[in-house]
Design a protein around this motif. Structure first.
Motif, PDB file in Angstrom:
ATOM      1  N   GLU A 106      16.657  17.069  49.433  1.00 25.99           N
ATOM      2  CA  GLU A 106      17.360  17.337  50.686  1.00 25.99           C
ATOM      3  C   GLU A 106      18.335  18.484  50.453  1.00 25.99           C
ATOM      4  OE1 GLU A 106      18.942  14.231  53.642  1.00 25.99           O
ATOM      5  OE2 GLU A 106      20.767  14.913  52.607  1.00 25.99           O
ATOM      6  N   THR A 107      18.218  19.502  51.262  1.00 28.40           N
ATOM      7  CA  THR A 107      19.095  20.670  51.145  1.00 28.40           C
ATOM      8  C   THR A 107      19.968  20.771  52.391  1.00 28.40           C
ATOM      9  OG1 THR A 107      17.545  21.891  49.746  1.00 28.40           O
ATOM     10  CG2 THR A 107      19.188  23.176  50.946  1.00 28.40           C
ATOM     11  N   THR A 108      21.278  20.895  52.186  1.00 25.42           N
ATOM     12  CA  THR A 108      22.231  21.034  53.281  1.00 25.42           C
ATOM     13  C   THR A 108      22.957  22.366  53.159  1.00 25.42           C
ATOM     14  OG1 THR A 108      22.555  18.645  53.492  1.00 25.42           O
ATOM     15  CG2 THR A 108      24.301  20.067  54.357  1.00 25.42           C
ATOM     16  N   VAL A 109      23.026  23.084  54.262  1.00 28.33           N
ATOM     17  CA  VAL A 109      23.712  24.372  54.315  1.00 28.33           C
ATOM     18  C   VAL A 109      24.980  24.211  55.152  1.00 28.33           C
ATOM     19  CG1 VAL A 109      23.547  26.795  54.968  1.00 28.33           C
ATOM     20  CG2 VAL A 109      21.501  25.576  54.170  1.00 28.33           C
ATOM     21  N   ASN A 110      26.120  24.599  54.588  1.00 24.72           N
ATOM     22  CA  ASN A 110      27.401  24.530  55.285  1.00 24.72           C
ATOM     23  C   ASN A 110      27.812  25.939  55.716  1.00 24.72           C
ATOM     24  OD1 ASN A 110      29.874  23.173  56.129  1.00 24.72           O
ATOM     25  ND2 ASN A 110      30.858  24.339  54.482  1.00 24.72           N
ATOM     26  N   GLY A 111      27.736  26.198  57.009  1.00 21.98           N
ATOM     27  CA  GLY A 111      28.107  27.514  57.545  1.00 21.98           C
ATOM     28  C   GLY A 111      29.355  27.439  58.394  1.00 21.98           C
ATOM     29  N   ALA A 118      24.337  28.321  59.696  1.00 17.90           N
ATOM     30  CA  ALA A 118      23.662  27.414  58.757  1.00 17.90           C
ATOM     31  C   ALA A 118      22.170  27.334  59.063  1.00 17.90           C
ATOM     32  CB  ALA A 118      24.297  26.024  58.825  1.00 17.90           C
ATOM     33  N   VAL A 119      21.810  27.407  60.344  1.00 14.46           N
ATOM     34  CA  VAL A 119      20.402  27.349  60.724  1.00 14.46           C
ATOM     35  C   VAL A 119      19.654  28.575  60.213  1.00 14.46           C
ATOM     36  CG1 VAL A 119      18.818  27.481  62.691  1.00 14.46           C
ATOM     37  CG2 VAL A 119      20.680  25.819  62.699  1.00 14.46           C
ATOM     38  N   HIS A 120      20.238  29.754  60.389  1.00 16.14           N
ATOM     39  CA  HIS A 120      19.585  30.973  59.910  1.00 16.14           C
ATOM     40  C   HIS A 120      19.399  30.932  58.398  1.00 16.14           C
ATOM     41  CE1 HIS A 120      20.312  33.853  63.547  1.00 16.14           C
ATOM     42  NE2 HIS A 120      20.068  32.613  63.943  1.00 16.14           N
ATOM     43  N   GLU A 121      20.423  30.473  57.694  1.00 15.79           N
ATOM     44  CA  GLU A 121      20.326  30.424  56.234  1.00 15.79           C
ATOM     45  C   GLU A 121      19.320  29.364  55.779  1.00 15.79           C
ATOM     46  OE1 GLU A 121      21.515  32.478  53.866  1.00 15.79           O
ATOM     47  OE2 GLU A 121      22.001  33.656  55.647  1.00 15.79           O
ATOM     48  N   ALA A 122      19.277  28.249  56.475  1.00 20.41           N
ATOM     49  CA  ALA A 122      18.279  27.234  56.144  1.00 20.41           C
ATOM     50  C   ALA A 122      16.876  27.804  56.331  1.00 20.41           C
ATOM     51  CB  ALA A 122      18.482  25.993  57.009  1.00 20.41           C
ATOM     52  N   ALA A 123      16.698  28.603  57.398  1.00 23.09           N
ATOM     53  CA  ALA A 123      15.393  29.213  57.639  1.00 23.09           C
ATOM     54  C   ALA A 123      14.999  30.134  56.490  1.00 23.09           C
ATOM     55  CB  ALA A 123      15.413  29.981  58.958  1.00 23.09           C
ATOM     56  N   ARG A 124      15.963  30.904  55.974  1.00 24.86           N
ATOM     57  CA  ARG A 124      15.667  31.773  54.824  1.00 24.86           C
ATOM     58  C   ARG A 124      15.222  30.951  53.606  1.00 24.86           C
ATOM     59  NH1 ARG A 124      20.014  34.705  57.111  1.00 24.86           N
ATOM     60  NH2 ARG A 124      19.421  36.866  57.589  1.00 24.86           N
ATOM     61  N   LEU A 125      15.899  29.851  53.400  1.00 17.57           N
ATOM     62  CA  LEU A 125      15.543  29.007  52.252  1.00 17.57           C
ATOM     63  C   LEU A 125      14.152  28.412  52.424  1.00 17.57           C
ATOM     64  CD1 LEU A 125      18.932  27.109  51.705  1.00 17.57           C
ATOM     65  CD2 LEU A 125      18.115  29.165  50.540  1.00 17.57           C
ATOM     66  N   ILE A 126      13.826  28.012  53.637  1.00 21.48           N
ATOM     67  CA  ILE A 126      12.507  27.440  53.906  1.00 21.48           C
ATOM     68  C   ILE A 126      11.421  28.481  53.673  1.00 21.48           C
ATOM     69  CG2 ILE A 126      11.021  26.500  55.719  1.00 21.48           C
ATOM     70  CD1 ILE A 126      13.586  25.173  56.871  1.00 21.48           C
ATOM     71  N   ALA A 175      25.510  27.435  64.366  1.00 23.79           N
ATOM     72  CA  ALA A 175      25.485  26.140  63.667  1.00 23.79           C
ATOM     73  C   ALA A 175      26.304  26.193  62.391  1.00 23.79           C
ATOM     74  CB  ALA A 175      24.042  25.762  63.340  1.00 23.79           C
ATOM     75  N   ASP A 176      27.184  25.198  62.241  1.00 26.53           N
ATOM     76  CA  ASP A 176      27.964  25.127  61.008  1.00 26.53           C
ATOM     77  C   ASP A 176      27.305  24.242  59.958  1.00 26.53           C
ATOM     78  OD1 ASP A 176      28.385  22.679  62.169  1.00 26.53           O
ATOM     79  OD2 ASP A 176      30.581  22.748  62.080  1.00 26.53           O
ATOM     80  N   GLN A 177      26.223  23.571  60.314  1.00 22.46           N
ATOM     81  CA  GLN A 177      25.514  22.771  59.310  1.00 22.46           C
ATOM     82  C   GLN A 177      24.038  22.645  59.681  1.00 22.46           C
ATOM     83  OE1 GLN A 177      26.054  18.279  58.178  1.00 22.46           O
ATOM     84  NE2 GLN A 177      27.406  19.479  56.861  1.00 22.46           N
ATOM     85  N   ALA A 178      23.214  22.660  58.659  1.00 26.14           N
ATOM     86  CA  ALA A 178      21.776  22.441  58.821  1.00 26.14           C
ATOM     87  C   ALA A 178      21.255  21.752  57.569  1.00 26.14           C
ATOM     88  CB  ALA A 178      21.043  23.759  59.049  1.00 26.14           C
ATOM     89  N   THR A 179      20.321  20.852  57.784  1.00 28.52           N
ATOM     90  CA  THR A 179      19.750  20.084  56.674  1.00 28.52           C
ATOM     91  C   THR A 179      18.235  20.056  56.811  1.00 28.52           C
ATOM     92  OG1 THR A 179      21.712  18.669  56.470  1.00 28.52           O
ATOM     93  CG2 THR A 179      19.651  17.823  55.547  1.00 28.52           C
ATOM     94  N   PHE A 180      17.549  20.215  55.683  1.00 26.87           N
ATOM     95  CA  PHE A 180      16.102  20.029  55.701  1.00 26.87           C
ATOM     96  C   PHE A 180      15.668  19.207  54.495  1.00 26.87           C
ATOM     97  CE2 PHE A 180      16.815  24.186  53.694  1.00 26.87           C
ATOM     98  CZ  PHE A 180      16.019  24.141  52.549  1.00 26.87           C
TER      99      PHE A 180
END
Length: 389
Positions: free
Chosen positions: A185-190, A204-212, A254-259
């Motif tokens: 589980e990866t959580t991004v705090n933006g 956080a959503v944009h950065e999570a997308a980059r990680l995905i 978004a200040d937080q996103a998790t995948f």
């Protein structure tokens, strides 16, 4: 009928009646198995989890000499919630046409029933090498109970077993390879803000997308570099993102996103190797974006300790033995994870072989064919005979 004379089918009925799901306490089924063994004069050993709500069981039958064989299976099953069952899933139902329905009949209480049924025959035989029974908990939630069980086997007995046979459903076909698995589980705090400030904040959503995207590209890179094993389908390590959450509105950064994601690695690739590269990329993103938002952070946690792959040689002694005992001279590999990789990592030549079809596992109206149950019994009987020569 006393406990000591129970048929394999009667034992299976009893085991299925315990609705022990992965992650839950398994004390009821474990205590019944221990009582059954005790009634037969078998000394069993246990190890528990930290809060003593779960028990792993192991026992030795035969002389305390090196070279014995471990027969292993798990006591837990997957949930039935949301599945359209035609029968009570925790009651074995005989359809009169050669099938026994019930949760766990196939995965994998059928194998446990074969082993428990034949304990009297094991005890009466003149075994030259010992048979070890090893039953774990929490296999269905990431093979979490096996490592401690394996460790306890290693410290309890002065002698060293040589082989481990894990009785997952394979239609009694020897399986010498499995993929390893790790769930993460990866959580991004933006930083939150108005969507018009996308360049002044860190989404956080944009950065999570980059990680995905990185995860998918890493999988493709491994394929392009020739990290392939044609024994598996697909013939490469796979990485998959299964769920994504984050954000509250289209006009709010978004200040937080998790995948949540998983890796299934072929022998030759390791979870640690891939994760190290992922963490390095995350560190690069953090270093770049902290100048915009100092509290920007990427955190990745494991759902459970990685399960290593199984890579038993086609020339191995354990494969030759299982082929002899089953009469099946082909071998296969599987893309799902099992405890065989953990036994192999501990130094035991390991293989997967058991009654039933994996196609029946984890689904509504799970069943085990009676013919498969009899083949499982014959397999263990042949093993007893082989170790008595």
């Amino acid at each position: 009928m006393t406990e000591s004379t129970l048929s394999a089918e009667a034992i299976l009925r009893k085991l299925v009646s315990f609705p022990v799901l992965g992650g839950e306490s398994n004390l009821p089924i474990a205590q019944w198995i221990r009582g059954y063994m005790n009634d037969l004069g078998v000394v069993s050993h246990t190890m528990t989890n930290d809060d003593h709500t779960k028990i792993g069981i192991h026992a030795r039958i035969g002389p305390p000499v090196d070279g014995g064989i471990i027969l292993s299976g798990h006591m837990d099953v997957v949930p039935v919630e949301g599945q359209d069952w035609d029968t009570n899933p925790f009651e074995v139902v005989d359809d009169g046409k050669g099938k026994l329905y019930g949760r766990g009949t196939c995965d994998m209480k059928g194998f446990l029933a074969c082993c428990l049924h034949l304990i009297p025959e094991m005890m009466e035989a003149n075994l030259k090498k010992p048979i070890y029974l090893a039953f774990s908990y929490d296999e269905e939630v990431g093979c979490q109970g096996a490592p401690a069980l394996i460790d306890d086997i290693g410290t309890t007995y002065a002698e060293k077993p040589k082989y481990a046979i894990i009785g997952e459903p394979t239609m009694m076909q020897p399986v010498i390879g499995q993929k390893g698995i790790c769930v993460l589980e990866t959580t991004v705090n933006g930083s939150a803000g108005h969507s018009s400030r996308i360049r002044q904040e860190v989404s956080a959503v944009h950065e999570a997308a980059r990680l995905i995207v990185w995860i998918e590209e890493k999988m493709n890179e491994l394929i392009q570099k020739g990290h392939l094993d044609d024994r598996f389908d697909p013939p490469h390590s796979s990485m998959h993102v299964g769920s994504v959450t984050g954000g509250i509105a289209p006009n709010v950064i978004a200040d937080q996103a998790t995948f949540e994601w998983d890796m299934r690695v072929i022998p030759g690739n390791t979870v640690d190797q891939i994760l190290d590269e992922f963490h390095q990329y995350c560190a690069e993103r953090e270093e770049k974006l902290k100048s915009i938002f100092p509290d920007f952070k990427i955190t990745t946690t494991m759902g459970h300790y990685p399960v290593p792959p199984l890579d038993t040689s086609a020339d191995s002694d354990i494969l030759k033995l299982v082929q002899k005992l089953t009469g099946n001279h082909r071998w296969e590999t599987v893309s799902y994870a099992a405890e065989a990789g953990q036994f192999s990592e501990a130094g035991y030549e390991s293989i997967i072989c058991g009654p039933g079809s994996i196609a029946q596992a984890h689904r509504a109206n799970e069943f085990l064919e009676k013919e498969q149950l009899q083949l499982g019994i014959a397999f263990v009987k042949n093993l007893i005979q082989e170790l008595s020569l």
